[in-house]
Design an enzyme around this catalytic site. Structure first.
Site, PDB file in Angstrom:
ATOM      1  N   CYS A 199       0.841  -1.211   0.000  1.00  0.00           N
ATOM      2  CA  CYS A 199       0.000   0.000   0.000  1.00  0.00           C
ATOM      3  C   CYS A 199       0.875   1.259   0.000  1.00  0.00           C
ATOM      4  O   CYS A 199       0.418   2.349  -0.359  1.00  0.00           O
ATOM      5  CB  CYS A 199      -0.894   0.042   1.235  1.00  0.00           C
ATOM      6  SG  CYS A 199      -1.913  -1.426   1.438  1.00  0.00           S
TER       7      CYS A 199
ATOM      8  N   TRP B 130     -22.350  19.456  16.587  1.00  0.00           N
ATOM      9  CA  TRP B 130     -22.873  18.344  15.785  1.00  0.00           C
ATOM     10  C   TRP B 130     -21.784  17.992  14.777  1.00  0.00           C
ATOM     11  O   TRP B 130     -21.425  18.814  13.931  1.00  0.00           O
ATOM     12  CB  TRP B 130     -24.134  18.751  15.007  1.00  0.00           C
ATOM     13  CG  TRP B 130     -25.344  18.971  15.855  1.00  0.00           C
ATOM     14  CD1 TRP B 130     -25.973  20.155  16.102  1.00  0.00           C
ATOM     15  CD2 TRP B 130     -26.111  17.969  16.542  1.00  0.00           C
ATOM     16  NE1 TRP B 130     -27.061  19.975  16.912  1.00  0.00           N
ATOM     17  CE2 TRP B 130     -27.170  18.627  17.197  1.00  0.00           C
ATOM     18  CE3 TRP B 130     -25.990  16.588  16.687  1.00  0.00           C
ATOM     19  CZ2 TRP B 130     -28.112  17.952  17.969  1.00  0.00           C
ATOM     20  CZ3 TRP B 130     -26.922  15.914  17.451  1.00  0.00           C
ATOM     21  CH2 TRP B 130     -27.972  16.593  18.083  1.00  0.00           C
TER      22      TRP B 130
END
Ligand SMILES: Cc1cc2nc3c(=O)[nH]c(=O)nc-3n(C[C@H](O)[C@H](O)[C@H](O)COP(=O)(O)OP(=O)(O)OC[C@H]3O[C@@H](n4cnc5c(N)ncnc54)[C@H](O)[C@@H]3O)c2cc1C
Length: 455
Positions: A43, A432
């Site tokens: 990777c 939030w």
């Protein structure tokens, strides 16, 4: 002493070997790999080729000495040629080509995947490279040292990482993708954001471009086909997809399944006695769909390998399944997904709804806030199905997709996202979290009565 033979020394093979030794130090474990790079992070190849990780040795998760210190026997440059299931032995060819039969009590197959070679005239010539192994990497690197321009065929995550890497290295890059947009693992309009980023960074991106031939003209390679402007380069990298490396298993009579991957149950057992398999060479159990798919990813290979190793020494662990959770960084962007997209859910007979919001990764009054696009997919009955996020890579896109992946693993509903107790400080987030704003938007759009408090 029972002998566990592991074929493959990458993510799946090393995970199986280490887990077996950890649980049962009395088991004799031999890990056999075709190349000289045990436990390397393939990777990381794009970051070595970009120059950001200058020393290829640093791509090793562990050194050979560290691996051998666990009591494993490691045989590099040794290729398995044949599995004799009845005779419980594997034919190996060592570095000097000498062949021998190696007996086993339990076998784990972790042979991985091989790059698909698409039907392009002239694909097999000097200057055209596939990319999978460290050997491929060194061959490509040698070419890159003499190159000014590269053409990349394939706009999946590896093609995109390579476009970034080669630009970073100072090459001019053309990226050709057959689909209408790059990064087909996310919706087309999110893929378009990635194309914009590539263009902004000077990459010549051509989509809906079918590559048909590569010709050598003068000293250069010319890539042409249907619906594309011919592109000249010193090097061409073809990274379209992979297929499971399951040929030896097939020849040994082991059952194959989805896309020719080795068929395994959730304990990573094949249909042959005492033969396990894991990683890119096997099918993957999909957690939401409760069926087998093929999703070759390093994260999955590690988990499956660990389970194969555990069960090979007498364990009974089941693989919980994948959600296809993934993230990729392309220049300044991070692109992530988990679970199902709207079209995928629909194909499975579900009744999905998908909504999208654009919001900031953290409070805009603190410097450095960046926008992110969040797309939530849920079944109209309220069940969470998936998410896709595109944002600045400094905007904690990966953290956000992982929250959704965790929620999916727990079988949560879209509305449950809204009540998660997530962290907040203005430089890093909002009261939030963006993922909660996205969930609330989904609820407003699909069931206004359930929307609850607005942010
Ligand atoms: C450039 C690149 C970037 C990637 N980036 C990511 C990423 O960011 N995130 C992610 O999740 N995944 C990523 N992946 C995918 C990930 O690397 C693979 O899913 C993972 O390596 C699979 O591990 P594996 O052990 O199953 O197989 P492989 O890594 O393919 O290893 C196969 C092993 O088997 C050996 N072998 C094969 N045939 C034989 C034989 N006949 N005899 C002996 N040995 C044999 C090989 O030598 C090797 O050791 C990337 C892949 C590439 C190429």
């Amino acid at each position: 002493m029972p002998h566990l033979l592991v074929i493959g020394g990458s993510d799946a093979g090393i995970s199986a070997s280490l887990r077996a030794r950890e649980l049962d130090p009395a088991t004799d474990v031999t890990m056999v790999l075709a190349d000289a790079f045990p436990n390397f992070s393939i990777c990381g190849i794009p970051f070595y080729l970009s120059g950001e990780t200058p020393d290829w040795r640093h791509l090793a998760h562990r050194t050979r000495e560290e691996i051998e210190a666990t009591g494993l026997a490691v045989r590099t440059d040794t290729r398995a040629l044949e599995f004799d299931i009845g005779g419980r032995r594997v034919q190996l060819a060592g570095p000097d080509g000498r062949e021998e039969w190696c007996p086993y009590d339990r076998l784990v197959i972790g042979t991985g995947a091989v790059p698909i070679e698409p039907p392009i005239d002239g694909i097999r010539q000097e200057g055209v490279h596939l990319l999978r192994t460290m050997g491929d990497t060194f061959a490509l690197e040698e070419r890159l040292d003499r190159a000014e321009r590269a053409v990349i065929v394939g706009g999946g995550y590896i093609g995109l990482e390579m476009a970034d890497a080669l630009t970073h290295r100072g090459l001019g890059v053309t990226l050709l993708e057959q689909a209408p947009e790059v990064m087909t693992t996310v919706d087309v309009d999110l893929g378009a954001i990635v194309s914009q980023e590539l263009l902004r960074r000077g990459v010549d991106v051509q989509t809906s471009a079918l590559v048909e031939r590569i010709e050598r003209r003068g000293g250069r390679l010319v890539v042409s086909g249907t619906d594309l402007s011919p592109a000249e380069a010193d090097v061409v990298i073809v990274v379209v997809s992979v297929r499971p490396d399951s040929a030896l298993a097939r020849e040994a009579g082991i059952a194959l399944g989805v896309r020719g991957a080795i068929a395994v149950d959730r304990r990573m057992r094949t249909d042959a006695p005492d033969v396990f398999a894991a990683g890119d060479c096997v099918e993957t159990w999909h957690r939401l769909l409760a069926k087998r798919t093929y999703m070759p990813l390093g994260t999955t290979a590690h988990k499956q390998g660990r389970i194969a190793g555990e069960n090979a020494v007498g364990g009974e662990r089941e693989f919980e399944g994948s959600l296809g959770t993934q993230v990729v960084k392309v220049f300044d962007l991070a692109i992530a997904r988990t679970g199902l997209r709207d079209d995928e859910a629909r194909r499975e007979g579900m009744n999905p709804a998908t909504t999208q919001i654009r919001t900031w990764d953290h409070k805009v009054y603190y410097p450095g806030a960046t926008p992110m696009e969040l797309r939530i997919t849920g079944d109209r009955d309220g069940r969470l199905l998936g998410a896709q996020i595109v944002g600045d890579h400094r905007g904690e896109v990966a953290k956000r997709i992982d929250v959704v992946a965790t929620a999916l693993s727990a079988g949560m509903r879209v509305e449950d996202l809204s009540s998660l107790d997530l962290s907040y400080t203005p430089p890093l987030g909002s009261p939030w979290d963006p993922i909660q704003m996205a969930a609330q938007d989904w609820l407003r759009a699909t069931a206004p009565a359930q929307a609850g408090a607005a942010p």
